[in-house]
Design an enzyme around this catalytic site. Structure first.
Site, mmCIF file in Angstrom:
data_model
loop_
_atom_site.group_PDB
_atom_site.id
_atom_site.type_symbol
_atom_site.label_atom_id
_atom_site.label_comp_id
_atom_site.label_asym_id
_atom_site.label_seq_id
_atom_site.Cartn_x
_atom_site.Cartn_y
_atom_site.Cartn_z
ATOM 1 N N LYS A 1 1.691 2.212 -5.121
ATOM 2 C CA LYS A 1 2.211 1.661 -6.387
ATOM 3 C C LYS A 1 1.264 1.956 -7.552
ATOM 4 C CE LYS A 1 2.202 -2.417 -4.394
ATOM 5 N NZ LYS A 1 1.940 -2.041 -2.996
ATOM 6 N N ASP B 1 0.801 -1.223 0.000
ATOM 7 C CA ASP B 1 0.000 0.000 0.000
ATOM 8 C C ASP B 1 0.836 1.278 0.000
ATOM 9 O OD1 ASP B 1 -2.248 -1.659 0.122
ATOM 10 O OD2 ASP B 1 -2.176 -1.710 2.318
ATOM 11 N N GLN C 1 1.766 -6.225 -3.221
ATOM 12 C CA GLN C 1 2.207 -6.315 -1.831
ATOM 13 C C GLN C 1 3.480 -5.473 -1.635
ATOM 14 O OE1 GLN C 1 1.302 -9.733 -3.389
ATOM 15 N NE2 GLN C 1 -0.618 -8.749 -2.897
ATOM 16 N N GLY D 1 -4.601 -4.318 -3.794
ATOM 17 C CA GLY D 1 -5.605 -3.282 -4.063
ATOM 18 C C GLY D 1 -4.847 -2.036 -4.461
ATOM 19 N N HIS D 2 -4.875 -1.702 -5.738
ATOM 20 C CA HIS D 2 -4.082 -0.578 -6.245
ATOM 21 C C HIS D 2 -5.021 0.537 -6.686
ATOM 22 C CE1 HIS D 2 -0.546 -3.550 -7.164
ATOM 23 N NE2 HIS D 2 -0.882 -3.508 -5.892
#
Ligand code: GDP
Ligand code: IMO
Ligand code: MG
Length: 432
Positions: free
Chosen positions: A17, A14, A225, A41-42
């Site tokens: 990215k 987080d 990650q 989750g991007h």
């Protein structure tokens, strides 16, 4: 000349990215996910569109990008289809733009059931997983019993293998974890109706990328990650189930690293966060932590869980630089620190016996008993959100950034000052 760059998180995930990959996507033709699954989750905010992507690479909002899901990704067909629908709703077409490897292991509902059952049983260490089924899906891959996308070419064999696997999982779920069994037909129904759509996206990823590089096209390899969640090099057992370090880009896409990857960009948050259990040496339990959590909107993009907050940990980031061979860093969320009187950087740890250590130990027993040693810097108490020029930043902010750069020993080439695509300062563009 084409360039290929790996972009990945230097901390516990987080780091921002998604935002940076979306920002740099205009300079490349391909963006490739190579490990992890929908535990990622991007988040991307273009100014007019906001989306959190879990499986589809973060360049997808740019029309010219081909988005690739490499063999290293564990693929939930259900999540992939949902994501394609969500993109369609915001007028982003994925048709002939998203390609997947036939070797991607399929992540199905028995993996999710097993992940959740294990975490709830507390028989083993509770990792605080995302509950997406990532660990069990990679276990199947390593145990060589995984169903892969390519297995869908032969439905008869697929259904028979699936029957065996569901039986295997149900034995554990019912007999060991005392849970309800999984229904074979429900699992079948997750895949069969969309089998042809999935197969329509299959391509030889290694070949596509090899050809792209031969034609001087540019590629971003998108990490998921963070480095400290790497299954070998992270804070084991509080890690994810894959290698998250830069070497994984090669394994998870079928492109050799040597002569093929020009640059590795580590994305680092201006402080530290972690979601889930495990050591976080600089963790803040006071009102400063609460303030950064609120200001930084530090809630998991995948699970909504509150992220734990800590000061910037230069010991951890230096370790990350070593295991990834970062060329440079991108520092994100500097604006979140705007309201602080003073800001701390962890430069070493003190052991119980008083000894100072400067190397990040990747054994958690050691990490649990360390006291962080801080360098204290003045805060700036001014707004930096949306600032687009380094020299327009308050001088204390400039000093903080330069100090981090000095301590970690590699350049900070990009600085993010807000959630939106354009809220970015580029000191040195890796593509130019
Ligand atoms: P990722 O998993 O590394 O892509 O990061 P996430 O998207 O899970 O979390 C990063 C969060 O920080 C997202 O909500 C982003 O919109 C947000 N973000 C990214 N860069 C910045 C920044 O420079 N400032 C602020 N305030 N938010 C940012
Ligand atoms: P992005 O790509 C932050 C964490 C989980 C848990 C551990 C294992 O958005 O940075 P898993 O479900 O992978 O078995 O959980 O890893 N984790 C992440 N933390 N960002 C992520 O992805 C993460 N993906 C997994 O919280 O501690
Ligand atoms: Mg995330």
């Amino acid at each position: 000349m084409g360039k290929s760059i790996v972009i990945l998180g230097a901390q516990w995930g987080d780091e921002g990215k998604g935002k940076i990959i979306d920002f740099l996507a205009p300079y490349v033709q391909y963006v490739v996910r190579y490990q992890g699954g929908h535990n990622a989750g991007h988040t991307i905010e273009t100014g007019s569109k906001t989306i959190t992507l879990h499986l589809i690479p973060s360049g997808i909002l740019h029309q010219h990008i081909t988005a690739i899901i490499g063999n290293g990704v564990v693929l939930s067909p259900v999540v992939l289809m949902k994501e394609i629908e969500i993109l369609k709703k915001i007028n982003v077409s994925t048709h002939r733009r998203v390609f997947i490897s036939a070797s991607c292991p399929l992540l199905l509902s028995y993996h999710v059931a097993m992940d959740v059952a294990r975490e709830n049983s507390k028989i083993f260490k509770v990792v605080g997983t995302t509950g997406c089924g990532i660990g069990p899906a990679y276990e199947d891959k390593i145990s060589r019993r995984a169903l892969r996308v390519g297995d869908l070419y032969n439905i008869k064999n697929f259904t028979s293998k699936l029957q065996d696997i569901v039986g295997y999982y149900n034995f554990q779920l019912v007999s060991y974890y005392k849970k309800e069994p999984i229904d074979y037909y429900e699992v079948l129904n997750e895949v069969l109706p969309i089998a042809n759509v999935l197969l329509g996206m299959v391509s030889d990823i290694s070949d596509i990328l090899d050809n792209a590089l031969r034609q001087e096209k540019s590629i971003i390899f998108e990490g998921a990650q963070g480095s400290l969640l790497d299954v070998d090099h992270g804070t084991y057992p509080y890690v994810t189930a894959t290698n998250t370090v830069s070497g994984s880009a090669s394994i998870g896409s079928g492109i050799g690293l040597a002569r093929r990857v020009n640059y590795v960009l580590g994305v680092v948050k201006a402080y530290t966060t972690r979601v889930g259990n495990g050591p976080l040496p600089t963790e803040l339990f006071d009102e400063i932590g609460a303030l950064l959590c609120t200001k930084g909107n530090e809630f998991g993009s995948t699970t909504g869980r509150q992220r734990r907050i800590g000061w910037f940990d230069a010991v951890a980031v230096r370790y990350s630089i070593r295991i990834n061979s970062f060329s440079a860093c991108c520092l994100t969320k500097i604006d979140v620190l705007d309201d602080l009187k003073e800001i701390k950087i962890c430069i070493a740890y003190r052991k119980k016996n008083g000894d100072l250590i400067y190397n990040f130990p990747n054994f958690i027993d050691e990490l649990d008993n360390l006291e962080p040693i801080y360098e204290i810097l003045p805060g700036w108490n001014k707004n930096t959100a949306g600032v687009l020029d380094f020299f327009q930043l308050p001088k204390e902010t400039q000093f903080y950034i330069k100090r981090i750069e000095k301590i970690i020993g590699i350049p900070i080439n990009i600085i993010s000052t807000g959630v939106k695509r354009f809220e970015t300062i580029v000191l040195c563009n890796p593509f130019l």
